[in-house]
Write a protein that holds these residues in place. Structure first.
Motif, PDB file in Angstrom:
ATOM      1  N   ARG A 123       4.896  -5.506  -6.565  1.00 29.02           N
ATOM      2  CA  ARG A 123       3.961  -4.507  -7.033  1.00 29.02           C
ATOM      3  C   ARG A 123       3.596  -3.589  -5.864  1.00 29.02           C
ATOM      4  O   ARG A 123       3.397  -4.040  -4.736  1.00 29.02           O
ATOM      5  N   LEU A 124       3.474  -2.326  -6.132  1.00 27.13           N
ATOM      6  CA  LEU A 124       3.145  -1.377  -5.080  1.00 27.13           C
ATOM      7  C   LEU A 124       2.252  -0.269  -5.624  1.00 27.13           C
ATOM      8  O   LEU A 124       2.279   0.053  -6.815  1.00 27.13           O
ATOM      9  N   ALA A 125       1.420   0.265  -4.724  1.00 31.79           N
ATOM     10  CA  ALA A 125       0.556   1.386  -5.075  1.00 31.79           C
ATOM     11  C   ALA A 125       1.331   2.686  -4.884  1.00 31.79           C
ATOM     12  O   ALA A 125       2.108   2.828  -3.935  1.00 31.79           O
ATOM     13  N   GLN A 126       1.115   3.629  -5.772  1.00 32.19           N
ATOM     14  CA  GLN A 126       1.798   4.912  -5.711  1.00 32.19           C
ATOM     15  C   GLN A 126       0.802   6.027  -5.986  1.00 32.19           C
ATOM     16  O   GLN A 126      -0.242   5.809  -6.608  1.00 32.19           O
ATOM     17  N   PRO A 150      -3.826   8.039  -8.239  1.00 31.30           N
ATOM     18  CA  PRO A 150      -3.198   6.774  -7.860  1.00 31.30           C
ATOM     19  C   PRO A 150      -2.809   5.949  -9.086  1.00 31.30           C
ATOM     20  O   PRO A 150      -3.410   6.060 -10.159  1.00 31.30           O
ATOM     21  N   HIS A 151      -1.802   5.131  -8.934  1.00 30.50           N
ATOM     22  CA  HIS A 151      -1.424   4.196 -10.000  1.00 30.50           C
ATOM     23  C   HIS A 151      -0.597   3.072  -9.377  1.00 30.50           C
ATOM     24  O   HIS A 151      -0.143   3.158  -8.233  1.00 30.50           O
ATOM     25  N   PRO A 211       0.820  -1.217   0.000  1.00 28.28           N
ATOM     26  CA  PRO A 211       0.000   0.000   0.000  1.00 28.28           C
ATOM     27  C   PRO A 211       0.847   1.258   0.000  1.00 28.28           C
ATOM     28  O   PRO A 211       1.975   1.292   0.510  1.00 28.28           O
ATOM     29  N   ALA A 212       0.271   2.312  -0.554  1.00 24.89           N
ATOM     30  CA  ALA A 212       0.931   3.620  -0.581  1.00 24.89           C
ATOM     31  C   ALA A 212       0.560   4.409   0.664  1.00 24.89           C
ATOM     32  O   ALA A 212      -0.558   4.293   1.184  1.00 24.89           O
ATOM     33  N   LEU A 213       1.501   5.198   1.148  1.00 22.03           N
ATOM     34  CA  LEU A 213       1.242   6.096   2.268  1.00 22.03           C
ATOM     35  C   LEU A 213       0.682   7.405   1.709  1.00 22.03           C
ATOM     36  O   LEU A 213       1.357   8.119   0.969  1.00 22.03           O
ATOM     37  N   VAL A 214      -0.558   7.714   2.053  1.00 21.94           N
ATOM     38  CA  VAL A 214      -1.224   8.913   1.543  1.00 21.94           C
ATOM     39  C   VAL A 214      -1.038  10.093   2.485  1.00 21.94           C
ATOM     40  O   VAL A 214      -0.772  11.218   2.054  1.00 21.94           O
TER      41      VAL A 214
END
Length: 599
Positions: A262-265, A232-233, A191-194
């Motif tokens: 794979r990671l969210a960005q 997001p991507h 997960p990405a840190l928002v």
């Protein structure tokens, strides 16, 4: 030395008559108290017939007629909040102003999202339900449950929300003090840190519009509301190679290439502070501009509890005309408004007592909501049983107060002291004279002393209130009778804040009574704490009686325990006094003060 002579017959007759009156008032007081206790014990029955706490959410599908849009609606009915929130929900479709609902399903979801044009996602704390909305809502089996999936998060109070953007369902949730983001069904994606909050605990609202995700973050402790917008991507990176512990060893063959992770960005992050001291908020994107409906906490609240704000082209927040949204219950204990935008139309769905109402607005220089439309969405219980119960309890409370005042006015300390001397037998009868009689403090006097002590400790409560971010109604929740009249989702949090106040009161009482024998409230009313022999109490007795006060006042319902103890023991002892073997007495009247012989 012999005691006073015999009492004259006229005075004895008046004493006996007064004694009978006091006995009758005491008996009626006990009966009134028993009836009030029965009404209180029936609170569980009242809870089952209390006004329905109903929440509703809306997602606009199409707006051909602003007075009758097409929309997806979710209705939630909360049945109870202890030990956890329980209730049901129903999905419904609104076509041309008419709502058709599916069957009730157990559970209280936290969010609703639209997936594509014909799928709905209902989000819970740890799982989600995916429904197919195709078909006739009036037919049995609508909506069809397609998938029940696990969110893959184990955090409590995660406040998960979902929004679909470019064919990807994005899940956003709270993990400690971090806001994380990843695809809903791809739990293996990093997960990405928002965003990071100052303290643990936040509520989220997520909307997809204009090729971006828009997220509101409301910190529960401080009430700080922020708006975040980002794109997001998905990306990937090489996984970390395992450490080679034996550096001298010669590898037999070439090591494989590291796997890809794979990671969210996110990119293009925009952050904006909206308001402070916010209680609840709902977000919509109207023609590319964020619109937020919010309600303020108590100390910032005005007569109009709801406000609407819109961001202008300069990213400044501009307040819109006050809407006419009302709280979700007569007691104003919970309220929620759901916003949704489609094209140039903005919808607000909210609960007004037992009904669900829809109000529409259009994009213009000012957002002005029209007259609300009462939707025929289920039925809610009214306020009849609760009002009757509260009225009966209020009448009994007034009656008990009148009886208590009568007893207080007819049993003055000077009169008790005089009667004790008149009725005291000669010293030769017992072999030795009796000591000075103890005059017990009345319930009313002790109540006034308690209120004064609460006022004295209020500065410490204000200090901790600013640190922990709870409200006045939570700090003194043990006095809130309305918490039985209607369900309260924050009742546990309120009781925790009330325990902080009671702990301050107990510590204050321990210190004052150890060094002074009384608190400031007792000193103003000439009261004092002694042991059952009339001597100065031991330290353990003071600690025990003040510590048990926390348990006796943890909730207003428990206040009947000390009241009953004081009425039944005959020595005005609450539970803490009874177990600690202490009394609260009126301090001795000076000998040179004239006694009151008037009965």
């Amino acid at each position: 030395m012999a005691g006073p002579g015999p009492i004259p017959d006229p005075l004895r007759e008046r004493l006996l008559q007064q004694q009978r009156r006091v006995r009758i008032v005491r008996i009626t007081f006990a009966l009134t108290f028993a009836l009030a206790l029965a009404l209180f014990l029936g609170a569980a029955v009242v809870q089952s017939h209390s006004p329905t706490l109903r929440l509703a959410g809306i997602i606009l599908l199409d707006v051909k007629d602003s007075a009758a849009p097409d929309a997806l609606i979710i209705e939630e009915s909360i049945d109870g909040v202890q030990p956890e929130i329980t209730g049901t929900f129903r999905l419904g479709l609104m076509r041309a102003g008419r709502v058709t609902q599916g069957p009730e399903t157990a559970g209280v979801p936290g969010a609703l999202a639209l997936k594509g044009e014909s799928r709905a996602l209902v989000i819970f704390d740890s799982h989600y339900l995916e429904y197919d909305l195709q078909g006739d809502p009036a037919q049995a089996g609508w909506p069809k449950l397609v998938t029940r999936g696990n969110l893959g998060i184990n955090e409590s109070n995660a406040s998960p929300v979902v929004a679909s953007l470019d064919g990807v369902d994005w899940l956003c949730w709270v993990r400690g003090t971090e806001i994380r983001l990843r695809p809903l069904t791809e739990t293996e994606v990093e997960p990405a840190l928002v965003h990071s909050t100052l303290r643990r605990g936040a509520s989220l609202d997520l909307v997809a519009a204009e090729g971006r995700l828009w997220l509101t973050v409301l910190e529960k402790t401080s009430g700080q509301l922020k708006l975040l917008s980002f794109r997001p991507h998905l990306g990937q990176r090489q996984a970390e190679a395992p450490r080679d512990l034996d550096r001298d060893a010669v590898p037999e063959k070439e090591a494989p290439a590291p796997a890809m992770v794979r990671l969210a960005q996110i990119d293009g992050l925009i952050t904006s502070d909206v308001r402070k001291e916010v209680r609840t908020a709902s977000l919509a994107i109207l023609q590319g501009k964020p619109v937020i409906a919010l309600s303020m906490r108590e100390k910032e609240r005005t007569q109009d509890s709801w406000e609407v704000w819109r961001m202008d082209d300069g990213r400044n927040w501009v307040e819109q005309p006050k809407p006419s949204f009302k709280p979700a219950s007569l007691l104003g204990m919970a309220g929620y408004v759901s916003l949704s935008a489609r094209g140039s139309h903005l919808a607000a769905l909210y609960s007004d007592g037992g009904s669900i109402k829809l109000s529409m607005a259009q994009a213009a220089d000012k957002i002005v909501f029209g007259e609300p439309l009462d939707l025929e969405v289920g039925t809610g219980r009214g306020f009849g049983p609760v009002v009757t119960w509260l009225a009966g309890l209020l009448i009994l409370a007034v009656l008990m107060a009148a009886q208590g005042v009568w007893l207080l006015l007819n049993r003055s300390p000077e009169l008790d002291k005089t009667l004790a001397k008149l009725l005291e037998k000669s010293g030769d009868d017992k072999g030795k004279p009796k000591g000075e009689p103890l005059v017990l403090a009345s319930q009313l006097g002790r109540l006034f002393a308690l209120l004064i002590d609460l006022a004295v400790t209020s500065p410490a409560v204000i200090l901790l209130k600013s640190v922990y971010g709870y409200e006045w109604s939570q700090a003194y929740s043990f006095f809130m009778l309305g918490s039985v009249g209607a369900p309260w989702p924050n009742v546990l949090e309120a009781m925790q804040a009330g325990l902080v106040t009671l702990a301050i009161l107990a510590l204050y009482g321990m210190l004052c009574e150890m060094f002074w024998g009384k608190t400031f409230g007792k000193a103003l009313l000439h009261l004092r704490v002694v042991n059952v022999d009339g001597d100065e109490p031991a330290a353990w007795q003071i600690v025990l009686r003040n510590f048990l006060r926390i348990a006796e006042m943890a909730h207003w319902a428990l206040l009947f325990v000390p009241i009953a103890m004081m009425a039944l023991t005959g020595r005005q002892q609450r539970l803490g006094d009874y177990l600690a073997r202490t009394l609260v007495i009126v301090e001795v009247v000076p000998e040179d003060q004239a006694d009151d012989l008037e009965i």
